[in-house]
Design an enzyme around this catalytic site. Structure first.
Site, short mmCIF file in Angstrom:
data_model
loop_
_atom_site.label_atom_id
_atom_site.label_comp_id
_atom_site.label_asym_id
_atom_site.label_seq_id
_atom_site.Cartn_x
_atom_site.Cartn_y
_atom_site.Cartn_z
N LYS A 112 0.83 -1.22 0.00
CA LYS A 112 0.00 0.00 0.00
C LYS A 112 0.86 1.26 0.00
O LYS A 112 0.65 2.17 -0.80
CB LYS A 112 -0.89 0.01 1.24
CG LYS A 112 -1.54 1.34 1.51
CD LYS A 112 -1.81 1.53 3.00
CE LYS A 112 -2.15 2.94 3.33
NZ LYS A 112 -1.26 3.57 4.29
N ASN A 113 1.84 1.32 0.89
CA ASN A 113 2.59 2.57 1.01
C ASN A 113 3.52 2.81 -0.17
O ASN A 113 3.93 3.95 -0.41
CB ASN A 113 3.33 2.64 2.35
CG ASN A 113 2.36 2.92 3.49
OD1 ASN A 113 1.23 3.34 3.25
ND2 ASN A 113 2.79 2.68 4.72
N ARG A 158 -3.43 10.56 3.35
CA ARG A 158 -2.25 11.37 3.56
C ARG A 158 -1.40 11.46 2.28
O ARG A 158 -0.81 12.48 1.95
CB ARG A 158 -1.44 10.70 4.67
CG ARG A 158 -0.21 11.41 5.03
CD ARG A 158 -0.21 11.70 6.49
NE ARG A 158 0.90 12.54 6.81
CZ ARG A 158 0.77 13.80 7.12
NH1 ARG A 158 -0.41 14.35 7.18
NH2 ARG A 158 1.82 14.52 7.41
N CYS A 187 -4.94 9.08 8.36
CA CYS A 187 -5.22 8.64 9.73
C CYS A 187 -4.71 9.66 10.74
O CYS A 187 -3.60 10.19 10.59
CB CYS A 187 -4.50 7.32 10.02
SG CYS A 187 -5.22 5.90 9.19
N ARG A 247 0.93 15.43 12.45
CA ARG A 247 1.70 14.88 11.31
C ARG A 247 2.08 16.03 10.38
O ARG A 247 1.51 16.20 9.30
CB ARG A 247 0.90 13.82 10.56
CG ARG A 247 0.58 12.59 11.40
CD ARG A 247 -0.23 11.57 10.63
NE ARG A 247 0.58 10.80 9.70
CZ ARG A 247 0.07 9.86 8.89
NH1 ARG A 247 -1.23 9.61 8.91
NH2 ARG A 247 0.85 9.19 8.08
N PRO A 248 3.07 16.84 10.80
CA PRO A 248 3.43 18.00 9.99
C PRO A 248 4.07 17.60 8.66
O PRO A 248 4.54 16.47 8.51
CB PRO A 248 4.45 18.75 10.86
CG PRO A 248 5.01 17.72 11.78
CD PRO A 248 3.93 16.70 11.98
N ASP A 253 6.33 19.93 7.27
CA ASP A 253 7.31 21.00 7.13
C ASP A 253 8.57 20.56 6.37
O ASP A 253 9.14 21.34 5.59
CB ASP A 253 7.69 21.54 8.52
CG ASP A 253 8.19 20.45 9.46
OD1 ASP A 253 7.51 19.39 9.58
OD2 ASP A 253 9.26 20.61 10.06
N ASP A 305 3.87 0.94 12.21
CA ASP A 305 2.60 0.40 11.69
C ASP A 305 2.29 -0.99 12.26
O ASP A 305 1.13 -1.43 12.23
CB ASP A 305 2.65 0.29 10.16
CG ASP A 305 2.85 1.64 9.50
OD1 ASP A 305 2.57 2.65 10.15
OD2 ASP A 305 3.29 1.66 8.35
N ARG A 324 -9.11 1.08 3.53
CA ARG A 324 -8.15 2.00 2.88
C ARG A 324 -6.83 1.30 2.60
O ARG A 324 -6.14 1.65 1.65
CB ARG A 324 -7.88 3.19 3.81
CG ARG A 324 -8.93 4.27 3.78
CD ARG A 324 -8.41 5.52 4.43
NE ARG A 324 -7.02 5.72 4.04
CZ ARG A 324 -6.07 6.19 4.82
NH1 ARG A 324 -6.34 6.56 6.05
NH2 ARG A 324 -4.85 6.32 4.38
N1 EPU Z 1 7.60 14.44 10.31
C1 EPU Z 1 7.80 15.77 10.57
N2 EPU Z 1 7.79 16.63 9.52
C2 EPU Z 1 7.57 16.23 8.24
C3 EPU Z 1 7.37 14.86 7.99
C4 EPU Z 1 7.38 13.98 9.04
O1 EPU Z 1 7.99 16.19 11.71
O2 EPU Z 1 7.57 17.09 7.33
C5 EPU Z 1 7.62 13.47 11.43
C6 EPU Z 1 6.28 12.77 11.62
O3 EPU Z 1 5.40 13.54 12.41
C7 EPU Z 1 6.70 11.47 12.27
C8 EPU Z 1 8.06 11.18 11.61
O4 EPU Z 1 8.51 12.42 11.07
O5 EPU Z 1 6.90 11.66 13.65
C9 EPU Z 1 8.04 10.16 10.51
O6 EPU Z 1 7.02 10.47 9.58
P1 EPU Z 1 7.09 10.05 8.06
O7 EPU Z 1 7.12 11.29 7.23
O8 EPU Z 1 8.18 9.07 7.86
O9 EPU Z 1 5.69 9.35 7.85
P2 EPU Z 1 4.72 9.45 6.62
O10 EPU Z 1 5.51 9.51 5.36
O11 EPU Z 1 3.70 10.52 6.84
C10 EPU Z 1 4.61 6.90 6.24
C11 EPU Z 1 3.52 5.87 6.10
C12 EPU Z 1 2.90 5.62 7.46
C13 EPU Z 1 3.98 5.15 8.43
C14 EPU Z 1 5.10 6.20 8.49
C15 EPU Z 1 6.28 5.78 9.35
C16 EPU Z 1 2.68 6.31 3.89
C17 EPU Z 1 1.59 6.81 3.03
N3 EPU Z 1 2.51 6.39 5.20
O12 EPU Z 1 3.98 8.08 6.71
O13 EPU Z 1 1.97 4.55 7.26
O14 EPU Z 1 3.43 4.99 9.70
O15 EPU Z 1 5.61 6.44 7.15
O16 EPU Z 1 6.84 4.62 8.87
O17 EPU Z 1 3.68 5.81 3.39
C18 EPU Z 1 0.09 3.26 7.72
O18 EPU Z 1 0.40 2.57 6.73
O19 EPU Z 1 -0.81 2.92 8.54
C19 EPU Z 1 0.79 4.52 7.95
C20 EPU Z 1 0.34 5.47 8.76
#
Ligand code: EPU
Length: 424
Positions: free
Chosen positions: A23-24, A94, A118, A123-124, A126, A306, A398
């Site tokens: 999925k991701n 997201r 979710c 979940r910033p 930035d 996850d 989803r």
């Molecule tokens: N973060 C920031 N700033 C940013 C981006 C991230 O502070 O600009 C922080 C987040 O708040 C978090 C950490 O960095 O504390 C890691 O976040 P990451 O960006 O790696 O997560 P993501 O890309 O939003 C993906 C998966 C998530 C999975 C996370 C961590 C997708 C679509 N989503 O999210 O999957 O939990 O990586 O491995 O790829 C799920 O599948 O249920 C799911 C939520």
């Protein structure tokens, strides 16, 4: 009227289950495909999940032709236009934010609503935006919408304060057409990032180092169509390994890359789970005397956040006290509140859960507050005494391809039904 899962617990599962495409990875590969100028991008192994439908809505908004045949998605961006993404599907997941990097990379401009997904605490994005700015873009956010634009994107050195999966992929996509070389330092190393880089390289991009913490992208001038097969979903695979350990007499999980699951597999071994790990499948047999463990979630190759929610359920069956520390999303514990209603002995603290086992779980009415919470409640329902009713299962749909159908084939008593009282 909304759909619920009704589960009668206590049936030992057995048989073989096949894991679908990741999925991701899928949710990033689909936006990445629009970077092609010539030809169609054909993606094989696409899971049947509602996130794919939401992304297809957005492709249509952009005038991209998209055809789905079984698990293959044919994406033709030849006649696309850079329209603002205002469709409600932007807020459903997201990963709609990957259109930011893809459209900025291709056209130097993107307008879109704030992405959803979710709720796991703040979940910033930035780091994504700082990356775009470092490439030469300016970012404007007004009344819930982003406008990101650049006269020209130029390769540069970027350091990510946190090794974010989303920021790494988004910056990669924004940089494929930038002039010169972009380096992403402290890049995330998740297998899905390698999959996206592989697709982009097949399309003509020049990306090196994906899977390590330094990724370089040499800008190119044109990208093309290609064929790409998605990697297996390591989180769905982990879900079924945990289901096997919790509820199966003997279960084989196939189409799996064990290397992607090393942190989970070693924790399961530490818990005394009886398993055979082969090249592309894992077999788990009924294990007695599960031991408690301490787990800390970390970026890949550490223990995946996850899977933390799913492992919690198995730990309620271990003999003694386990501890989960969540370092990625401090508030990712909503599943624990639901599990407590089912009889779990869990003490929640700041960013951690202490689980005292073993406890009998009892069927109850519970709510899938997010995707992995929902999956963890399915596991709980499978081992609970009596009947469990899970509402808000659209969250599960989803990200899991036919979870109920796959479980039924293994002997689980799980049915999907309309339920008048269930909250949407
Ligand atoms: N973060 C920031 N700033 C940013 C981006 C991230 O502070 O600009 C922080 C987040 O708040 C978090 C950490 O960095 O504390 C890691 O976040 P990451 O960006 O790696 O997560 P993501 O890309 O939003 C993906 C998966 C998530 C999975 C996370 C961590 C997708 C679509 N989503 O999210 O999957 O939990 O990586 O491995 O790829 C799920 O599948 O249920 C799911 C939520």
């Amino acid at each position: 009227m909304a759909e619920i899962f009704r589960i009668s617990g206590g049936n030992p599962l057995s048989g073989t289950v096949r894991i679908s495409g990741s999925k991701n990875a899928t949710v990033a590969l689909i936006p990445a495909a629009i970077l092609a100028y010539d030809g169609t991008v054909t993606i094989g192994g696409v899971p049947s999940i509602s996130d794919v439908g939401f992304l297809a809505d957005l492709l249509k908004e952009l005038g991209v032709m998209v055809v789905q045949k079984a698990d293959t998605l044919i994406i033709d961006p030849t006649h696309m236009k850079n329209a603002p993404l205002e469709h409600e599907s932007v807020t459903k997941l997201r990963a709609s934010y990957y259109f930011m990097g893809a459209l900025l990379g291709k056209y130097g401009e993107v307008r879109m609503k704030m992405p959803g997904g979710c709720y796991l605490g703040p979940r910033p994005i930035d780091l994504h935006l700082k990356g775009f700015e470092a490439l030469g873009a300016s970012v404007d956010y007004q009344q819930g919408s982003y406008h990101i634009s650049a006269k020209k994107l130029t390769g540069t050195n970027i350091y990510l304060d946190i090794s974010s999966v989303g920021a790494t992929i988004n910056i990669m996509m924004a940089a494929v057409y930038a002039e010169g070389k972009t380096t992403i330092n402290n890049a995330a190393k998740e297998p899905e990032i390698i999959d996206v880089a592989t697709l982009l390289n097949k399309m003509g991009a020049n990306i090196r180092g994906a899977g390590t913490d330094v990724i370089t992208i040499e800008g190119v001038t044109r990208m093309y169509g290609c064929y790409h097969e998605i990697i297996p979903d390591r989180i769905e695979a982990g879900t079924f390994l945990i289901i096997a350990a919790a509820a199966a007499s003997e279960l084989t999980v196939e189409n799996i890359i064990p290397l992607h699951l090393e942190a989970l597999i070693s924790k399961l071994k530490e818990m005394n789970v009886d398993m055979d790990v082969a090249v592309d499948q894992v077999t788990i047999r009924k294990s007695n005397g599960l031991k408690p463990v301490d787990v800390q979630t970390l970026p890949y190759p550490g223990f995946a956040t996850d899977l933390q929610q799913l492992l919690t359920v198995l730990l309620t069956q271990a003999n003694g006290q386990s501890r989960i520390r969540e370092t990625i999303y401090a508030e990712r514990f909503k599943h624990c509140v639901e599990l407590q209603r089912m009889g779990a002995d869990i003490v929640l603290g700041q960013g951690q859960a202490i689980i005292n086992g073993p406890t009998v779980l009892y069927g109850d009415r519970v709510s899938a507050t997010d995707l992995r919470c929902g999956a963890s409640l399915v596991v709980a329902g499978l081992i609970a005494q009596g009947e469990t009713l899970i509402s808000k299962i659209h969250h599960i749909d989803r990200g899991y391809d036919n979870l109920d159908g796959k479980l039924q084939a293994l002997g689980a008593k799980i049915v999907r039904e309309d339920f008048p009282d269930a909250e949407g």
